[in-house]
Design a protein around this motif. Structure first.
Motif, mmCIF file in Angstrom:
data_model
loop_
_atom_site.group_PDB
_atom_site.id
_atom_site.type_symbol
_atom_site.label_atom_id
_atom_site.label_comp_id
_atom_site.label_asym_id
_atom_site.label_seq_id
_atom_site.Cartn_x
_atom_site.Cartn_y
_atom_site.Cartn_z
ATOM 1 N N SER A 120 0.801 -1.336 0.003
ATOM 2 C CA SER A 120 0.080 0.005 0.012
ATOM 3 C C SER A 120 0.917 1.206 -0.112
ATOM 4 N N VAL A 121 1.864 1.288 0.935
ATOM 5 C CA VAL A 121 2.896 2.215 0.792
ATOM 6 C C VAL A 121 3.546 2.481 -0.349
ATOM 7 N N ALA A 122 4.248 1.477 -0.830
ATOM 8 C CA ALA A 122 5.012 1.597 -1.800
ATOM 9 C C ALA A 122 4.255 2.253 -3.151
ATOM 10 N N ALA A 170 16.233 0.610 2.777
ATOM 11 C CA ALA A 170 15.774 -0.420 1.621
ATOM 12 C C ALA A 170 15.144 -1.457 2.010
ATOM 13 N N GLY A 171 14.422 -1.374 3.153
ATOM 14 C CA GLY A 171 13.710 -2.751 3.671
ATOM 15 C C GLY A 171 12.248 -3.116 2.917
ATOM 16 N N ARG A 172 11.511 -3.553 3.529
ATOM 17 C CA ARG A 172 10.170 -4.101 2.717
ATOM 18 C C ARG A 172 9.639 -3.005 1.863
ATOM 19 N N ILE A 173 9.400 -1.561 2.182
ATOM 20 C CA ILE A 173 8.598 -0.679 1.259
ATOM 21 C C ILE A 173 9.899 -0.386 0.424
ATOM 22 N N GLY A 174 10.996 0.274 0.943
ATOM 23 C CA GLY A 174 11.900 0.839 0.116
ATOM 24 C C GLY A 174 12.285 0.153 -1.070
ATOM 25 N N TYR A 192 20.374 4.050 0.253
ATOM 26 C CA TYR A 192 21.382 3.997 1.230
ATOM 27 C C TYR A 192 20.687 3.360 2.612
ATOM 28 N N ASP A 193 21.382 2.619 3.182
ATOM 29 C CA ASP A 193 20.979 1.710 4.145
ATOM 30 C C ASP A 193 22.140 1.106 4.961
ATOM 31 N N TYR A 194 22.085 0.979 6.186
ATOM 32 C CA TYR A 194 23.386 0.191 6.700
ATOM 33 C C TYR A 194 23.019 -1.317 6.632
ATOM 34 N N LEU A 229 11.709 5.676 12.113
ATOM 35 C CA LEU A 229 11.931 6.963 13.209
ATOM 36 C C LEU A 229 12.521 6.436 14.144
ATOM 37 N N HIS A 230 13.761 6.553 14.481
ATOM 38 C CA HIS A 230 14.355 6.180 15.631
ATOM 39 C C HIS A 230 15.563 7.358 15.950
ATOM 40 N N GLU A 231 16.372 7.164 16.771
ATOM 41 C CA GLU A 231 17.440 8.078 17.467
ATOM 42 C C GLU A 231 18.271 8.463 16.369
ATOM 43 N N ASN A 253 8.074 11.655 1.508
ATOM 44 C CA ASN A 253 8.506 10.984 2.781
ATOM 45 C C ASN A 253 7.156 10.382 3.277
ATOM 46 N N THR A 254 7.049 9.107 3.068
ATOM 47 C CA THR A 254 5.826 8.319 3.740
ATOM 48 C C THR A 254 6.334 7.494 4.957
ATOM 49 N N ALA A 255 7.608 7.958 5.171
ATOM 50 C CA ALA A 255 8.096 6.999 6.618
ATOM 51 C C ALA A 255 7.586 7.790 7.741
ATOM 52 N N GLY A 279 4.064 13.537 0.888
ATOM 53 C CA GLY A 279 4.156 12.285 1.778
ATOM 54 C C GLY A 279 2.695 12.507 2.571
ATOM 55 N N ASP A 280 2.651 11.425 3.425
ATOM 56 C CA ASP A 280 1.515 11.592 4.419
ATOM 57 C C ASP A 280 1.662 11.544 5.896
ATOM 58 N N VAL A 281 3.053 11.762 6.253
ATOM 59 C CA VAL A 281 3.196 11.494 7.657
ATOM 60 C C VAL A 281 3.719 12.894 8.047
ATOM 61 N N PRO A 308 -3.405 13.489 4.208
ATOM 62 C CA PRO A 308 -3.297 13.011 5.738
ATOM 63 C C PRO A 308 -2.793 11.548 5.701
ATOM 64 N N HIS A 309 -2.440 10.967 6.702
ATOM 65 C CA HIS A 309 -1.751 9.546 7.259
ATOM 66 C C HIS A 309 -2.486 8.517 6.532
ATOM 67 N N TYR A 310 -2.613 8.332 5.260
ATOM 68 C CA TYR A 310 -3.414 7.122 4.637
ATOM 69 C C TYR A 310 -2.945 6.285 3.937
ATOM 70 N N SER A 311 -1.648 6.542 3.477
ATOM 71 C CA SER A 311 -1.175 5.550 2.432
ATOM 72 C C SER A 311 -0.960 4.337 2.759
ATOM 73 N N GLY A 312 -0.855 3.650 4.370
ATOM 74 C CA GLY A 312 -0.818 2.442 4.646
ATOM 75 C C GLY A 312 -2.122 1.959 5.308
ATOM 76 N N THR A 313 -3.089 2.661 5.010
ATOM 77 C CA THR A 313 -4.535 2.274 5.542
ATOM 78 C C THR A 313 -5.581 2.140 4.428
ATOM 79 N N LYS A 353 16.743 -5.468 13.647
ATOM 80 C CA LYS A 353 17.772 -4.205 13.580
ATOM 81 C C LYS A 353 17.386 -3.216 12.815
ATOM 82 N N ALA A 354 16.118 -3.028 12.345
ATOM 83 C CA ALA A 354 15.637 -1.902 11.672
ATOM 84 C C ALA A 354 15.506 -0.781 12.227
ATOM 85 N N TYR A 355 15.351 -0.840 13.823
ATOM 86 C CA TYR A 355 15.139 0.370 14.551
ATOM 87 C C TYR A 355 16.731 1.146 15.173
HETATM 88 P P1 NAI Z 1 11.484 -2.439 7.615
HETATM 89 O O1 NAI Z 1 11.974 -2.719 8.553
HETATM 90 O O2 NAI Z 1 11.307 -3.713 6.424
HETATM 91 O O3 NAI Z 1 12.577 -1.587 6.427
HETATM 92 C C1 NAI Z 1 13.398 -0.425 7.281
HETATM 93 C C2 NAI Z 1 14.716 -0.397 6.727
HETATM 94 O O4 NAI Z 1 15.306 0.726 7.005
HETATM 95 C C3 NAI Z 1 15.790 -1.219 7.296
HETATM 96 O O5 NAI Z 1 16.458 -1.932 5.994
HETATM 97 C C4 NAI Z 1 16.748 -0.733 7.947
HETATM 98 O O6 NAI Z 1 18.066 -1.345 7.922
HETATM 99 C C5 NAI Z 1 16.493 0.565 7.410
HETATM 100 N N1 NAI Z 1 17.188 1.833 8.231
HETATM 101 C C6 NAI Z 1 16.842 2.006 9.506
HETATM 102 N N2 NAI Z 1 17.593 2.977 9.820
HETATM 103 C C7 NAI Z 1 18.066 3.503 8.927
HETATM 104 C C8 NAI Z 1 18.951 4.579 8.746
HETATM 105 N N3 NAI Z 1 19.446 5.180 9.819
HETATM 106 N N4 NAI Z 1 19.364 5.008 7.575
HETATM 107 C C9 NAI Z 1 19.274 4.053 6.391
HETATM 108 N N5 NAI Z 1 18.399 3.081 6.474
HETATM 109 C C10 NAI Z 1 17.735 2.771 7.820
HETATM 110 O O7 NAI Z 1 10.375 -1.416 7.402
HETATM 111 P P2 NAI Z 1 9.043 -0.975 6.437
HETATM 112 O O8 NAI Z 1 8.195 -2.193 6.314
HETATM 113 O O9 NAI Z 1 9.867 -0.950 5.023
HETATM 114 O O10 NAI Z 1 8.817 0.259 6.878
HETATM 115 C C11 NAI Z 1 9.656 1.279 6.922
HETATM 116 C C12 NAI Z 1 9.021 2.473 7.642
HETATM 117 O O11 NAI Z 1 7.864 2.968 6.807
HETATM 118 C C13 NAI Z 1 8.161 1.989 8.990
HETATM 119 O O12 NAI Z 1 9.082 1.973 9.986
HETATM 120 C C14 NAI Z 1 7.191 3.227 9.249
HETATM 121 O O13 NAI Z 1 7.697 4.317 9.790
HETATM 122 C C15 NAI Z 1 6.898 3.849 7.784
HETATM 123 N N6 NAI Z 1 5.474 3.134 7.233
HETATM 124 C C16 NAI Z 1 4.658 4.015 6.880
HETATM 125 C C17 NAI Z 1 3.262 3.756 6.637
HETATM 126 C C18 NAI Z 1 2.270 5.051 6.127
HETATM 127 O O14 NAI Z 1 1.139 4.637 6.139
HETATM 128 N N7 NAI Z 1 2.733 6.227 5.927
HETATM 129 C C19 NAI Z 1 2.836 2.528 6.675
HETATM 130 C C20 NAI Z 1 3.698 1.424 7.034
HETATM 131 C C21 NAI Z 1 5.195 1.793 7.293
#
Ligand code: NAI
Length: 358
Positions: A120-122, A170-174, A192-194, A229-231, A253-255, A279-281, A308-313, A353-355
């Motif tokens: 949905s987000v992609a 470049a996780g599931r969505i990227g 760009y991803d660690y 989103l993390h530190e 930016n939909t993250a 974006g939507d966030v 509004p925040h709805y891409s993933g809903t 390891k994603a956070y």
């Molecule tokens: P995922 O866990 O599959 O992938 C996240 C990727 O980000 C991982 O490969 C991780 O290594 C990478 N990453 C983490 N910190 C990083 C940094 N500092 N620099 C570069 N890469 C970094 O997560 P997924 O499923 O792809 O979702 C990602 C984010 O998308 C979610 O955490 C959420 O915040 C957002 N999201 C937004 C939605 C919406 O409705 N707008 C719906 C679903 C997710």
């Protein structure tokens, strides 16, 4: 046991459309199932301030269900008051509204319905890239106004073919964003991803990894943000990083809103350093009426694709995250193991390891 769910009110739409499962009206479709087992189910959208339903019931709830679309912010302070809390379930993906480090310290589990809305987000990201690059929103607004000035919108419209597109994360969505962009014949797809993509995945989408963030953004015509989103990512896209973007780049930016600095983005759009932001966030949700991202524009009066925040809903996504929430709860109640991919914080700490790199 008390199960507390903070969802958003769906109003008339939710009464007419039962598939709006993430609302206070339709309650993820699990009320009857929960109550049959003798548990108490408190559902509300009221989440701000000490007198809110959220803060009143968090003190003795054992299970908290929240959605990223209307986040109940579970701060370290609230965690210290939540004496009974054992598990937080995110109905969706993205658990940054929970202080994860505080959850780790208290041994509270945090689970998401991983993968439930990544397509949905992609799809939304691909749409957002196209609407910015092709200058769609001002063109549509012109039509609604009754005007017809092709050159006014064509002066800032381009093809996506031949552009360089890169994803931060470049996780599931990227990955799915880049995968969906393959047929557009972009000049290059970057990430760009660690965590490097597995070799077969990088090969499938022909993506090149750039390890330095400034170098990465300086090569992209379009940057899309797809990391949690993390530190390590709060305010990552700030004035300094934006100055390394190609002049006139597009940013999607939909993250999470707080990954991009609100004022720096608005200033970059206003100056033309960015041609568009979509974006939507938002850094606070619901976004205040006067949030600058609602109305900011580029020097040609366009470049804003905010919603509004709805891409993933989408309704498809709601069906998946409601079923996933029930399945996590089912495992919890039966003391059965959880699906490993859903566990963000387990009983012994972070299990993803994603956070952030720790
Ligand atoms: P995922 O866990 O599959 O992938 C996240 C990727 O980000 C991982 O490969 C991780 O290594 C990478 N990453 C983490 N910190 C990083 C940094 N500092 N620099 C570069 N890469 C970094 O997560 P997924 O499923 O792809 O979702 C990602 C984010 O998308 C979610 O955490 C959420 O915040 C957002 N999201 C937004 C939605 C919406 O409705 N707008 C719906 C679903 C997710």
């Amino acid at each position: 046991m008390k199960i507390l769910a903070i969802l958003y009110s769906g109003g008339e739409a939710a009464r007419q459309e039962p598939r709006l499962l993430g609302t206070t009206e339709n309650q993820l479709g699990i009320r009857e199932w929960i109550e049959k087992q003798g548990h108490e189910f408190i559902v509300s959208e009221d989440k701000e301030g000490p007198d809110s339903v959220f803060q009143k019931h968090i003190v003795d709830a054992e299970v908290l269900i929240t959605t990223p679309f209307h986040p109940g912010y579970l701060t370290a302070d609230l965690i210290s008051k939540a004496k009974n809390l054992k598990i937080c379930i995110t109905a969706g993906v993205g658990s940054d509204h929970i202080d994860l480090n505080a959850a780790v310290e208290r041994g509270i589990e945090v689970l998401e319905v991983s993968g439930s809305n990544v397509v949905s987000v992609a799809e939304h990201v691909v749409m957002s890239i196209l609407l910015l690059v092709r200058n769609f929103v001002p063109a549509h607004e012109m039509i609604e106004r009754g005007d017809w000035q092709v050159s006014e919108v064509a002066r800032n419209a381009y093809d996506l073919e031949g552009k360089v597109v890169g994803t931060i994360g470049a996780g599931r969505i990227g990955f799915r964003v880049l995968q969906r962009l393959r047929p557009f014949d972009c000049k290059e797809l970057l990430y760009y991803d660690y965590a490097p993509l597995p070799e077969h995945a990088a090969k499938e989408i022909n993506a090149r990894r750039v390890e330095d963030l400034k170098e990465f953004v300086s090569q992209c015509d379009v940057v899309t943000v797809n990391c949690p989103l993390h530190e390590g990512t709060r305010g990552l896209v700030n004035a300094e990083l934006l100055s390394h973007f190609k002049k006139g780049a597009w940013l999607v930016n939909t993250a999470r809103g707080a990954i991009c600095d609100r004022d720096a983005v608005a200033a970059a759009l206003k100056s033309g350093q960015l041609s568009g932001y979509s974006g939507d966030v938002w850094n606070v949700q619901p976004a205040p009426k006067d949030h600058i991202w609602r109305t900011m524009k580029n020097p040609l009066g366009g470049g804003n694709g905010m919603v509004p925040h709805y891409s993933g809903t989408t309704l498809d996504a709601q069906a998946r995250y409601a079923a996933g929430t029930k399945s996590i709860l089912e495992n919890y109640l039966a003391n059965s193991p959880q699906e490993p991919q859903n566990v963000i914080v387990g009983r012994k700490g972070y299990e993803t390891k994603a956070y952030g790199q720790r």
